[in-house]
Design a protein around this motif. Structure first.
Motif, short mmCIF file in Angstrom:
data_model
loop_
_atom_site.label_atom_id
_atom_site.label_comp_id
_atom_site.label_asym_id
_atom_site.label_seq_id
_atom_site.Cartn_x
_atom_site.Cartn_y
_atom_site.Cartn_z
N PRO A 1 8.26 3.67 9.78
CA PRO A 1 8.82 3.01 8.56
C PRO A 1 8.51 1.70 8.65
O PRO A 1 8.19 1.12 9.85
CB PRO A 1 10.32 3.19 8.82
CG PRO A 1 10.56 3.31 10.30
CD PRO A 1 9.21 3.93 10.85
N PRO A 2 8.51 0.83 7.61
CA PRO A 2 8.15 -0.57 7.80
C PRO A 2 9.39 -1.43 8.30
O PRO A 2 10.57 -0.68 8.29
CB PRO A 2 8.17 -1.07 6.02
CG PRO A 2 8.64 0.09 5.31
CD PRO A 2 8.51 1.33 6.24
N ASP A 3 9.14 -2.75 8.47
CA ASP A 3 10.25 -3.54 9.14
C ASP A 3 11.64 -3.69 8.52
O ASP A 3 12.82 -3.38 8.81
CB ASP A 3 10.03 -4.72 9.73
CG ASP A 3 9.46 -5.78 8.53
OD1 ASP A 3 9.19 -4.97 7.40
OD2 ASP A 3 9.14 -6.91 8.78
N TRP A 4 11.37 -3.75 6.70
CA TRP A 4 12.49 -3.89 6.17
C TRP A 4 13.44 -2.65 6.06
O TRP A 4 14.70 -2.67 6.18
CB TRP A 4 12.22 -4.30 4.87
CG TRP A 4 11.15 -3.47 3.91
CD1 TRP A 4 9.83 -3.60 4.00
CD2 TRP A 4 11.36 -2.41 3.40
NE1 TRP A 4 9.21 -2.43 3.32
CE2 TRP A 4 10.15 -1.58 2.90
CE3 TRP A 4 12.59 -1.65 2.93
CZ2 TRP A 4 9.96 -0.74 2.33
CZ3 TRP A 4 12.63 -0.54 2.39
CH2 TRP A 4 11.32 0.09 1.85
N ALA A 5 12.83 -1.57 6.05
CA ALA A 5 13.84 -0.18 6.14
C ALA A 5 14.54 -0.30 7.52
O ALA A 5 15.55 0.24 7.43
CB ALA A 5 12.71 0.86 6.08
N VAL A 6 13.81 -0.47 8.66
CA VAL A 6 14.50 -0.51 9.73
C VAL A 6 15.73 -1.52 9.78
O VAL A 6 16.88 -0.99 10.35
CB VAL A 6 13.53 -0.76 10.98
CG1 VAL A 6 14.48 -1.19 12.59
CG2 VAL A 6 12.45 -0.08 11.28
N ARG A 7 15.50 -2.64 9.17
CA ARG A 7 16.67 -3.61 9.25
C ARG A 7 17.97 -2.94 8.23
O ARG A 7 18.93 -3.11 8.43
CB ARG A 7 16.05 -5.04 8.58
CG ARG A 7 15.38 -5.73 9.39
CD ARG A 7 15.36 -7.28 9.02
NE ARG A 7 14.72 -7.25 7.72
CZ ARG A 7 13.25 -7.27 7.48
NH1 ARG A 7 12.71 -7.37 8.56
NH2 ARG A 7 12.92 -7.34 6.02
N GLU B 1 0.93 -1.12 0.10
CA GLU B 1 0.05 -0.02 -0.07
C GLU B 1 0.82 1.11 0.09
O GLU B 1 2.09 1.03 0.46
CB GLU B 1 -0.67 -0.05 1.24
CG GLU B 1 -1.75 -1.18 1.36
CD GLU B 1 -2.89 -1.14 0.28
OE1 GLU B 1 -3.31 -0.01 -0.21
OE2 GLU B 1 -3.39 -2.06 -0.31
N PRO B 2 0.20 2.49 -0.36
CA PRO B 2 1.07 3.68 -0.47
C PRO B 2 1.64 3.96 1.09
O PRO B 2 3.04 4.51 1.19
CB PRO B 2 0.02 4.62 -0.77
CG PRO B 2 -0.74 4.15 -1.53
CD PRO B 2 -0.98 2.72 -1.05
N SER B 3 0.98 3.66 1.91
CA SER B 3 1.36 3.86 3.29
C SER B 3 2.78 3.21 3.64
O SER B 3 3.52 3.32 4.59
CB SER B 3 0.22 3.60 4.44
OG SER B 3 -0.17 2.45 4.29
N ASP B 4 2.76 2.06 2.99
CA ASP B 4 3.94 1.29 3.31
C ASP B 4 5.07 1.74 2.98
O ASP B 4 6.44 1.45 3.63
CB ASP B 4 3.74 -0.30 2.47
CG ASP B 4 2.89 -1.25 3.12
OD1 ASP B 4 2.36 -0.81 4.25
OD2 ASP B 4 2.37 -2.00 2.34
N PHE B 5 5.50 2.80 2.11
CA PHE B 5 6.49 3.52 1.70
C PHE B 5 6.63 4.82 2.12
O PHE B 5 7.55 5.47 2.48
CB PHE B 5 6.43 3.71 0.18
CG PHE B 5 6.76 2.39 -0.64
CD1 PHE B 5 7.80 1.57 -0.25
CD2 PHE B 5 5.64 1.53 -1.03
CE1 PHE B 5 7.99 0.27 -0.91
CE2 PHE B 5 5.46 0.30 -1.60
CZ PHE B 5 6.87 -0.46 -1.64
N SER B 6 5.21 5.65 2.44
CA SER B 6 5.18 6.66 2.97
C SER B 6 5.38 6.82 4.61
O SER B 6 5.78 7.91 5.15
CB SER B 6 4.12 7.71 2.37
OG SER B 6 2.84 7.10 3.15
N GLY B 7 5.17 5.80 5.24
CA GLY B 7 5.17 5.70 6.56
C GLY B 7 3.57 5.42 7.20
O GLY B 7 2.89 6.13 6.84
N ILE C 1 11.77 6.87 4.24
CA ILE C 1 10.65 6.38 4.30
C ILE C 1 9.87 6.73 5.50
O ILE C 1 10.57 6.54 6.78
CB ILE C 1 11.05 4.98 4.54
CG1 ILE C 1 11.59 4.22 3.21
CG2 ILE C 1 9.69 3.98 4.44
CD1 ILE C 1 12.11 3.00 3.26
N GLY C 2 8.82 7.58 5.65
CA GLY C 2 8.44 8.01 7.04
C GLY C 2 9.45 8.97 7.39
O GLY C 2 9.90 9.71 6.72
#
Length: 411
Positions: free
Chosen positions: A107-113, A84-90, A147-148
């Protein structure tokens, strides 16, 4: 009586299958010239987002997996079309007092990793099946690496892959703002590479080796090329294509010209071939402007006609035929601009040198033009006799072709 040894337990069939799969996946790499792979690694080194275009099953994902392994970068694959758009915008998270603290975007978990690792290869797959809303959310990620409220570290590189709309499942054309943020590379299979790879050996993806001594020269060359072309062709600075499909590819804008400038500098410092540079430049500003930029670079790299005329005996002429002919024509034009007997003789000496070291047909046009510049009080140099045969043979061949064409037209 002696007790019988217990029979060994046969291995489970799934364990055997796992061993077989491990053998099938046991491949190696080797140094092998690969133009499109070198273009990809050069763009990755330049820290520019890359978009690989290719039909399904062509090997885009496999190439990115090998690239991550060779560069020792953790690979994070994100299928853009299932988000979804929110997965990339935060994702908005309401705190204790939104009016005072605002609403942060998680941010999504993959960005945190990726941030925790400090480096990695972010692979955005199936980009052409992402909806326009998702593409809009990707703009900030691709350009600003945000991301966010999270900023991706400099050690993260972004590569995406897409199928042409005709072969994509529920495909969309890329929006112009998103398309203009990528270096577009057409990914095609090479028969020999595929056969050798299926045999267990794939090309090795390595970052280009940049010559530290060439860095200032590389930057200067790139700036002179881009600024020189745009100074003479201002209409190329920004040209949004009228066709929807072409707007989803490479086209010229100040942003894409800046990327082209970086890629020229990297290619120069790495000593990359013209084929590699052609893929990168055309994949950044489009085919037409890219070819004009390559032609401008060729003219920039030609020897100075005045230097050649000053010492014809020590002149080093380009090896490539088109560049050699352009150099000789430049010498003739220099004589035309400042005619003098000594300069005219020096030009003939250069043509003789070109005749001795390259294809004879390249000197025909420059020799004919140079002969027409002779003034009445100029003696004919001996060098002309060595070139006369080549010119006369060329003219006889032209007349023969003209006669054959005339006969054919009369039938």
């Amino acid at each position: 009586m002696t007790a019988c040894a217990p029979a060994s337990t046969p291995p489970a069939q799934l364990d055997v299958a796992a061993d077989l799969l491990a053998l099938l996946r046991d491949t190696r790499t080797e140094p092998r010239p690969d133009t499109q792979l070198e273009a990809l690694t050069l763009a990755v080194a330049a820290d520019l987002p890359v978009l690989l275009w290719g039909e399904p099953g062509i090997g885009k994902t496999a190439a990115l997996t090998r690239l991550a392994e060779e560069l020792d970068l953790p690979l994070t694959t994100v299928i853009a079309s299932v988000h979804e758009p929110s997965d990339f915008s935060g994702l908005p998270i309401v705190g204790d007092d939104p009016a005072e603290q605002g609403v942060p975007l998680a941010p999504p978990d993959w960005a945190v990793r990726l941030v925790r690792a400090g480096r990695g290869l972010l692979f955005l797959d199936e980009l052409s099946t992402a909806t326009p809303a998702v593409q809009a959310a990707l703009l900030r990620l691709v350009l600003e690496r945000r991301i966010g409220s999270l900023q991706l570290p400099p050690g993260v590189r972004i590569v995406a892959a897409a199928n042409p709309r005709a072969s994509a499942a529920d495909g969309w054309e890329l929006s112009p703002p998103l398309a203009n943020r990528f270096v577009h590379l057409l990914w095609a299979h090479d028969h020999e590479v595929v056969v050798r790879g299926l045999g267990g050996t794939w090309p090795r993806a390595t970052l280009p080796k940049l010559d530290a001594a060439l860095l200032p020269q590389a930057v200067d060359r790139a700036r002179r090329a881009v600024c020189g072309l745009l100074g003479s062709r201002p209409a190329l600075v920004h040209r949004l294509p009228g066709n929807e499909t072409r707007r989803g590819g490479a086209w010229p804008s100040p942003r894409s010209w800046d990327m082209a400038l970086s890629l020229i500098a990297f290619a120069t410092a790495a000593g990359s071939s013209r084929d590699v540079l052609s893929l990168l430049v055309r994949g950044t500003v489009g085919d037409g402007p890219g070819l004009e930029l390559l032609a401008w670079l060729d003219r920039m790299d030609l020897p100075d006609p005045e230097v050649l005329l000053a010492d014809p005996g020590a002149a080093e002429l380009p090896e490539r035929g088109d560049r050699r002919q352009a150099t000789l024509e430049g010498v003739v034009e220099a004589v035309r601009a400042r005619p003098a007997k000594a300069r005219w003789d020096a030009a003939w000496a250069l043509l003789v040198r070109a005749l001795e070291t390259g294809a004879p047909d390249l000197v025909v046009v420059p020799a004919t033009t140079l002969a027409s510049l002779r003034q009445e009080d100029w003696d004919v140099p001996e060098a002309i006799e060595r070139l006369a045969g080549v010119v006369s043979v060329s003219r006889r061949a032209d007349r023969s072709v003209a006669r054959v064409t005339a006969v054919g037209a009369g039938r």
